[in-house]
Design a protein around this motif. Sequence first.
Motif, mmCIF file in Angstrom:
data_model
loop_
_atom_site.group_PDB
_atom_site.id
_atom_site.type_symbol
_atom_site.label_atom_id
_atom_site.label_comp_id
_atom_site.label_asym_id
_atom_site.label_seq_id
_atom_site.Cartn_x
_atom_site.Cartn_y
_atom_site.Cartn_z
ATOM 1 N N ARG A 189 -1.936 9.959 3.533
ATOM 2 C CA ARG A 189 -1.223 10.827 2.591
ATOM 3 C C ARG A 189 0.285 10.690 2.748
ATOM 4 O O ARG A 189 1.024 10.604 1.767
ATOM 5 N N GLU A 201 1.408 7.535 1.203
ATOM 6 C CA GLU A 201 1.447 7.654 -0.264
ATOM 7 C C GLU A 201 2.708 8.386 -0.705
ATOM 8 O O GLU A 201 3.366 8.004 -1.677
ATOM 9 N N LEU A 235 0.191 7.039 -7.311
ATOM 10 C CA LEU A 235 0.354 7.326 -5.878
ATOM 11 C C LEU A 235 0.539 8.820 -5.656
ATOM 12 O O LEU A 235 -0.047 9.412 -4.750
ATOM 13 N N PHE A 282 -1.700 11.632 -3.476
ATOM 14 C CA PHE A 282 -1.368 12.558 -2.387
ATOM 15 C C PHE A 282 -1.513 14.014 -2.820
ATOM 16 O O PHE A 282 -1.811 14.881 -2.000
ATOM 17 N N LEU A 289 -7.886 5.773 -4.005
ATOM 18 C CA LEU A 289 -7.347 6.694 -3.001
ATOM 19 C C LEU A 289 -7.783 8.123 -3.287
ATOM 20 O O LEU A 289 -8.096 8.893 -2.376
#
Lengths: 224, 425
Positions: free
Chosen positions: A18, A21, A67, A71, A147
């Motif tokens: 995280r 990111e 991205l 997160f 992700l």
Amino acid sequence: MNRPRKNQKRGRREMWIRDAERLMAVAMLLSILGSMAAQVVARYVFHAPLAWSEEWARFAMIWLAFLAAAFVMAEQGHIAVDVVSSRLSRGGKAWLACLSNGLVVLACLLVLACGARFVWRVGVVESPALGISMSAWYGAASVGFGLMALHCLGNTLATIRRGRAAWDIPAAACAAAGTQDTADADRPCAYVPPADEARGANPPAASDGRPADVERPMGDGGRL
Amino acid sequence: MILALLVVLMLILLAIRVPVAFGLLLPCLLYVGLSDDISLGVALQRMVAGLNSFPLLAVPLFIMTGYLSNTAGLADRLFRFVTSLLGGLPGSLGYVTVGSSLMFSWMSGAAIADAAALGSVLVPAMRKRGYDERFALGLCAAASMLGPIMPPSIPAIIYAVTAGVSVGALFFAGVLPALVLAAVLCVFVFFQVRGQAAAGATVDERRGVLAAARGAAPVMLTPVIILGGILGGVFTPTEAAATAVVYVLALGLCYRSLSWRSLYDVAVQTARTTGSIMLIVAAASLFGWVLAREQGPRMLAEVLRDLTDDPWIFLVLVNAALLVIGTVLEPTAALLITVPVLLPVAAQFGIHPVHLGVVMILNLVIGLLTPPVGLVLYVLSSVTGATVPQVVRGVFPFLIPLGIALLIVTFVPSVSLWLPQALGM
């Protein structure tokens, strides 16, 4: 003795992802800012408009979006409607969280499965100004959804372990609102460390029926 | 038929607390997956295409301007100036709240930024001087509505990109409606403070009008750079946003009010807000495509045409529907979902897309004040320490002035259209 340590370790590893990111999203944001500022300066100060700046900014924006979405998923901060869920018991909320997380993972995997061939195929095309392969443009979505699936699975496991939905431990709403105090941005939203968990285990209910600590994450911060 | 199924599925997903972006995405993925004649890659391609837009780049940059100017203490400078200016009036803090929000709204594009900045300063100030707490909370909430209406405005960018209208035109279309709203709020404050004994007292921070003006002048140059730049054709709204960030950054460095740490926090916070908005933008772009493919707007137009021919009745229906949608959905998400449906229908009724945009934005931001999903309520509760129900009770009477402003903006199109047309946009 072994299990909690393992859990903690898993939590920490995801925190590391995280944070990476976050760092990359910030880098993308600053590169958008930089290329746009450079575009203005080049046009008015040097009278030599840049050919690449706009394309780079759009490219960086796509990566920034996915991205950051990843997160935010790790923080459980995505905007959701809690009209129904806020009325459930704590256990009901945990079940609901597992169900909705499962659907999110399903959606992520569908995107990955649907998009893989497409991302591969468009690789032969390049963007006009910078010559970036189109795989890198569309790949942002694949990476982002990959992700997000990872974080969402992690969140689900944490929910099962804790027996409580992460958004029931109030920090998610503030992140969605974008109001989490900036000085407080590093507090883990989804992965409450065990000590914290013990402290906030039984929040006294406030007058409106919400747990009293609903106000906490934003409240102890202050300005924005 | 298929469309109705998709919408029902979407509502179910939203109800079980699937994030809005995924609630939009999942039915569309099923649609794409189950249709024989669509390549599966379309889903991914549409989502990325939705983000691949130059005007949309202004969103993270304007979000950053708002966060940065608050962190750098620029909002405080504006407050101090407005207080020094209006402090002498009876019930002054009421007008100071509206005036401060008006000033700050030229730099911020989101209601939550305004609410956080206003609430943390002015609610304690009003409390200290003995104003009714509910009045203070409600006024801050209502005044924060100016942020997303006055340019720069995040919802305006989102609307303009989705509807294919000029961002500049929509920015300037918001100026007069925001002033109308501010005026209506001031009138409301005038009648409200008459009953409050404490409100008669003036604020003694009048002394340094000049000093406060000197402190605020560089800050007030920000909107001049943004709007003057756009209007003069010096730069696009996106470049204007980048310039504003650089300018605010420079001010913060001059005033020594920014540290590296706080800069990084501002950037992370900007990325966080951008991430949660942009994922919805991506999903909504796929949804918009599915909607168009299934001819949703045409069907809705037919239904509405059977119902009425009158554009005014259509606007009333739109208002009612959006107010309901606004109570549960956040404005950006609601805009992205409803604009593809409403825009073609409104065109058939002869409603100008810029006018429709202002009406929709005003409607949906009022939804930020209404439970169950009212972000401004939560923000105010957190920065002031009041409970959410207290804030809700405070906001309730302010729905009257907001409603009046909404009616004016809805039924007098020239309030929205005059300025952009006069400026030739």
